[in-house]
Design a protein around this motif. Structure first.
Motif, PDB file in Angstrom:
ATOM      1  N   SER A 107       0.815  -1.217   0.000  1.00  0.00           N
ATOM      2  CA  SER A 107       0.000   0.000   0.000  1.00  0.00           C
ATOM      3  C   SER A 107       0.846   1.264   0.000  1.00  0.00           C
ATOM      4  O   SER A 107       0.431   2.281  -0.558  1.00  0.00           O
ATOM      5  CB  SER A 107      -0.964   0.007   1.189  1.00  0.00           C
ATOM      6  OG  SER A 107      -0.259   0.143   2.406  1.00  0.00           O
ATOM      7  N   CYS A 108       2.031   1.233   0.607  1.00  0.00           N
ATOM      8  CA  CYS A 108       2.863   2.440   0.702  1.00  0.00           C
ATOM      9  C   CYS A 108       3.832   2.598  -0.455  1.00  0.00           C
ATOM     10  O   CYS A 108       4.177   3.717  -0.823  1.00  0.00           O
ATOM     11  CB  CYS A 108       3.681   2.413   1.991  1.00  0.00           C
ATOM     12  SG  CYS A 108       2.728   2.612   3.479  1.00  0.00           S
ATOM     13  N   MET A 109       4.294   1.485  -1.015  1.00  0.00           N
ATOM     14  CA  MET A 109       5.392   1.561  -1.974  1.00  0.00           C
ATOM     15  C   MET A 109       5.027   1.091  -3.369  1.00  0.00           C
ATOM     16  O   MET A 109       5.485   1.662  -4.345  1.00  0.00           O
ATOM     17  CB  MET A 109       6.560   0.683  -1.501  1.00  0.00           C
ATOM     18  CG  MET A 109       7.170   1.101  -0.199  1.00  0.00           C
ATOM     19  SD  MET A 109       8.370  -0.113   0.388  1.00  0.00           S
ATOM     20  CE  MET A 109       9.465  -0.251  -0.997  1.00  0.00           C
ATOM     21  N   LEU A 110       4.274   0.047  -3.453  1.00  0.00           N
ATOM     22  CA  LEU A 110       4.122  -0.615  -4.738  1.00  0.00           C
ATOM     23  C   LEU A 110       2.801  -0.342  -5.429  1.00  0.00           C
ATOM     24  O   LEU A 110       2.662  -0.619  -6.614  1.00  0.00           O
ATOM     25  CB  LEU A 110       4.325  -2.127  -4.571  1.00  0.00           C
ATOM     26  CG  LEU A 110       5.687  -2.512  -3.991  1.00  0.00           C
ATOM     27  CD1 LEU A 110       5.760  -4.005  -3.745  1.00  0.00           C
ATOM     28  CD2 LEU A 110       6.817  -2.050  -4.870  1.00  0.00           C
ATOM     29  N   ASP A 111       1.841   0.178  -4.716  1.00  0.00           N
ATOM     30  CA  ASP A 111       0.540   0.416  -5.327  1.00  0.00           C
ATOM     31  C   ASP A 111       0.337   1.889  -5.656  1.00  0.00           C
ATOM     32  O   ASP A 111      -0.096   2.241  -6.735  1.00  0.00           O
ATOM     33  CB  ASP A 111      -0.565  -0.099  -4.395  1.00  0.00           C
ATOM     34  CG  ASP A 111      -1.918  -0.099  -5.046  1.00  0.00           C
ATOM     35  OD1 ASP A 111      -1.986  -0.258  -6.279  1.00  0.00           O
ATOM     36  OD2 ASP A 111      -2.916   0.069  -4.332  1.00  0.00           O
ATOM     37  N   SER A 112       0.646   2.756  -4.720  1.00  0.00           N
ATOM     38  CA  SER A 112       0.469   4.188  -4.943  1.00  0.00           C
ATOM     39  C   SER A 112       1.352   4.942  -3.957  1.00  0.00           C
ATOM     40  O   SER A 112       1.928   4.356  -3.056  1.00  0.00           O
ATOM     41  CB  SER A 112      -0.999   4.581  -4.761  1.00  0.00           C
ATOM     42  OG  SER A 112      -1.421   4.312  -3.443  1.00  0.00           O
ATOM     43  N   PHE A 113       1.451   6.234  -4.149  1.00  0.00           N
ATOM     44  CA  PHE A 113       2.201   7.057  -3.212  1.00  0.00           C
ATOM     45  C   PHE A 113       1.267   8.095  -2.621  1.00  0.00           C
ATOM     46  O   PHE A 113       0.223   8.414  -3.186  1.00  0.00           O
ATOM     47  CB  PHE A 113       3.426   7.714  -3.873  1.00  0.00           C
ATOM     48  CG  PHE A 113       3.084   8.643  -5.013  1.00  0.00           C
ATOM     49  CD1 PHE A 113       2.852   9.994  -4.777  1.00  0.00           C
ATOM     50  CD2 PHE A 113       3.005   8.171  -6.312  1.00  0.00           C
ATOM     51  CE1 PHE A 113       2.547  10.856  -5.819  1.00  0.00           C
ATOM     52  CE2 PHE A 113       2.697   9.025  -7.366  1.00  0.00           C
ATOM     53  CZ  PHE A 113       2.471  10.370  -7.114  1.00  0.00           C
ATOM     54  N   HIS A 114       1.630   8.612  -1.474  1.00  0.00           N
ATOM     55  CA  HIS A 114       0.834   9.639  -0.811  1.00  0.00           C
ATOM     56  C   HIS A 114       1.176  10.978  -1.444  1.00  0.00           C
ATOM     57  O   HIS A 114       2.344  11.348  -1.542  1.00  0.00           O
ATOM     58  CB  HIS A 114       1.125   9.650   0.690  1.00  0.00           C
ATOM     59  CG  HIS A 114       0.283  10.623   1.430  1.00  0.00           C
ATOM     60  ND1 HIS A 114      -1.031  10.373   1.737  1.00  0.00           N
ATOM     61  CD2 HIS A 114       0.551  11.858   1.899  1.00  0.00           C
ATOM     62  CE1 HIS A 114      -1.532  11.424   2.371  1.00  0.00           C
ATOM     63  NE2 HIS A 114      -0.589  12.328   2.486  1.00  0.00           N
ATOM     64  N   LEU A 115       0.182  11.687  -1.885  1.00  0.00           N
ATOM     65  CA  LEU A 115       0.386  12.962  -2.568  1.00  0.00           C
ATOM     66  C   LEU A 115      -0.109  14.103  -1.697  1.00  0.00           C
ATOM     67  O   LEU A 115      -1.233  14.077  -1.196  1.00  0.00           O
ATOM     68  CB  LEU A 115      -0.367  12.973  -3.903  1.00  0.00           C
ATOM     69  CG  LEU A 115      -0.356  14.291  -4.664  1.00  0.00           C
ATOM     70  CD1 LEU A 115       1.054  14.615  -5.151  1.00  0.00           C
ATOM     71  CD2 LEU A 115      -1.322  14.233  -5.832  1.00  0.00           C
ATOM     72  N   VAL A 116       0.734  15.095  -1.503  1.00  0.00           N
ATOM     73  CA  VAL A 116       0.334  16.352  -0.883  1.00  0.00           C
ATOM     74  C   VAL A 116       0.403  17.377  -2.005  1.00  0.00           C
ATOM     75  O   VAL A 116       1.480  17.798  -2.415  1.00  0.00           O
ATOM     76  CB  VAL A 116       1.266  16.745   0.282  1.00  0.00           C
ATOM     77  CG1 VAL A 116       0.847  18.086   0.868  1.00  0.00           C
ATOM     78  CG2 VAL A 116       1.280  15.661   1.342  1.00  0.00           C
TER      79      VAL A 116
END
Length: 155
Positions: A107-116
């Motif tokens: 969830s943190c690395m391979l699927d998506s990243f957290h966007l601000v």
């Protein structure tokens, strides 16, 4: 009509060394363009980090694909290791299994990243970031390269 087209792929690693790929075929995977990446260097010992090795190769292959084809959707890569050891292969074939928390890694690395998205985030919301508020506000205003007016309006 399925076909395998042998490619002549090579890459340059981050420290500038040129590397030759093993066997890379261009093919269709589920009706879409993709690559079949085969490591066939007579892998006779287990490499506990083989999934990480494939990830490194895949990133290089994807970057080369983008360089050759422009801004397009990425192709799928099917990785295959031909192992010819004296004992059955017991190493992992899954990158996720190498992490202490596979679900969190996915969830943190391979699927998506957290966007601000500072452009879309209001100043009021950024001010709610507590200790990070000042940094977020400076970064948001950073596109203007001149903070004098903004500081005089807000401080």
């Amino acid at each position: 009509k399925e076909k395998l087209e042998l490619t002549n792929k090579s890459y340059v690693d981050p420290v500038g060394r040129r590397g030759e790929s093993d066997l890379v075929f261009k093919t269709n995977i589920n009706g879409k363009e993709g690559y079949l990446y085969i490591i066939c260097e007579h892998q006779s010992t287990e490499d506990p980090y083989m999934p990480l090795r494939f990830l490194e190769y895949n990133v290089q292959l994807l970057r080369q694909h983008l360089k050759e084809n422009g801004n397009v959707l990425l192709p799928v890569i099917l990785n295959m290791c031909i192992y010819n050891g004296k004992n059955p292969y017991k190493g992992s074939s899954s990158l996720l299994s190498m992490f202490s928390d596979p679900d969190l890694a996915k969830s943190c690395m391979l699927d998506s990243f957290h966007l601000v998205d500072l452009y879309s985030t209001s100043e009021d919301e950024l001010l709610s970031y507590k200790k990070a508020a000042f940094a977020a506000m400076v970064l948001k205003q950073g596109i203007y390269r001149d903070f004098k007016q903004w500081f005089s309006d807000h401080i």
